[in-house]
Design a protein around this motif. Structure first.
Motif, short mmCIF file in Angstrom:
data_model
loop_
_atom_site.label_atom_id
_atom_site.label_comp_id
_atom_site.label_asym_id
_atom_site.label_seq_id
_atom_site.Cartn_x
_atom_site.Cartn_y
_atom_site.Cartn_z
N GLU A 172 36.85 -26.74 -56.15
CA GLU A 172 38.01 -27.56 -56.49
C GLU A 172 37.62 -28.70 -57.44
N LYS B 137 38.65 -26.41 -64.11
CA LYS B 137 38.94 -25.06 -64.62
C LYS B 137 40.23 -25.02 -65.43
N SER B 138 41.31 -25.52 -64.81
CA SER B 138 42.61 -25.46 -65.51
C SER B 138 42.56 -26.22 -66.83
N THR B 139 41.92 -27.39 -66.82
CA THR B 139 41.79 -28.20 -68.04
C THR B 139 41.05 -27.40 -69.12
N ARG C 121 50.97 -16.18 -53.63
CA ARG C 121 50.22 -17.45 -53.70
C ARG C 121 50.81 -18.50 -52.74
N ARG D 66 40.20 -18.42 -61.98
CA ARG D 66 39.76 -17.74 -60.75
C ARG D 66 40.05 -16.24 -60.81
N THR E 238 36.97 -14.64 -54.34
CA THR E 238 37.00 -13.91 -53.06
C THR E 238 35.60 -13.84 -52.47
N GLN F 54 35.92 -16.10 -49.22
CA GLN F 54 36.08 -15.25 -48.03
C GLN F 54 34.75 -14.60 -47.64
N ARG G 72 44.13 -36.68 -58.33
CA ARG G 72 45.25 -36.10 -59.08
C ARG G 72 46.50 -36.01 -58.20
#
Ligand code: Z5A
Length: 214
Positions: A19, A23-25, A57, A102, A107, A111, A153
């Motif tokens: 987290e 990544k998104s940025t 999701r 991702r 996974t 997991q 955030r």
């Protein structure tokens, strides 16, 4: 004689890590760079990416999660199968660059500690029919720093963010182990650096690994 007019297969790049690693940025930044360079780019994410997978999701990240690793892994896989069939494979067949926030390594990392490897790999293989990323960018950051960024955030936490620090440290270790097992597919990026420095490291890794195809 008929001429083959189908485009060359596209390129599949995944972004992985804990987290708040950015990544998104960085998906957005790389997409901008490749688009300016003339590539047709598709941004997507897991779990999600298609209407059906986005609905799954919501279930996966809800507080009602039973916390059972096999139930989670099967749901991630159901979402992934739809995502691969309806979005990723058609985009790659059309010659596009697919940037995915991702994918299967999440996974394995999230997991994987709670299920046998053979179970995880069997489920992944059913969902992907063997689709593997051309390059995986592992945005590595200590969970302390990453979770602090995610918290700064937004105060709302999902089912995974609520796990303890020990769990997140184990996830980080599993990501790093995966990168050591497949050094040709992975590039490990220092995600604790500034946003611009991370973007530069990603640029270098992408052109080192895939420059001849871009
Ligand atoms: N999961 C799973 O268990 N199994 C699976 O198979 C799959 C997923 C596919 C999805 O969460 C959850 O599902 C995830 C794993 C599990 N667990 N969790 N939690 P998600 O997609 O909602 O959340 P995420 O992937 O963890 O994303 P994130 O928290 O949004 O982090 P991020 O995308 O890596 O970071 P960001 O949004 O780009 O940046 C976070 C903040 O930091 C933001 O305010 C930025 O402005 C800031 N930022 C970004 N870069 C920097 C730098 N370099 N310096 C300083 N600040 C920065």
């Amino acid at each position: 004689m008929s001429k083959n007019t189908s485009p060359a297969r596209g390129i599949f790049i995944t972004f992985e890590g804990g987290e708040g690693g950015g990544k998104s940025t960085q998906v957005r930044r790389l997409a901008e760079e490749l688009t300016v360079a003339g590539r047709d780019v598709v941004i997507t994410r897991e779990p999600g990416g298609t209407p059906y997978a986005e609905a799954i999701r919501k279930v996966l990240l809800s507080p009602e999660s039973p916390g059972d690793a096999l139930t989670e892994a099967l749901l991630f896989a159901a979402a992934r199968r739809d995502h691969v069939r309806a979005l990723i494979e058609p985009a790659l067949a059309a010659g596009k660059v697919v940037l995915c926030d991702r994918f299967t390594d999440s996974t394995r990392a999230y997991q994987g500690g709670r299920l046998p490897d053979a179970t995880i790999e069997g489920i992944i293989s059913l969902a992907t029919a063997g689709l593997t990323p051309d390059l995986t960018l592992l945005l590595d950051i200590s969970p302390e720093k990453g979770l602090a960024r995610a918290k700064a955030r937004s105060s709302a936490t999902d089912a995974f963010e609520r796990e303890g620090l020990k769990f997140h440290k184990e996830v980080r270790e599993r990501f790093l182990e995966l990168s050591e097992k497949e050094p040709l597919r992975f590039a490990v990026i220092d995600a604790a650096a500034t946003e611009d420095a991370v973007a530069q490291e990603i640029h270098d890794a992408v052109f080192l690994h895939l420059g001849d195809r871009l």
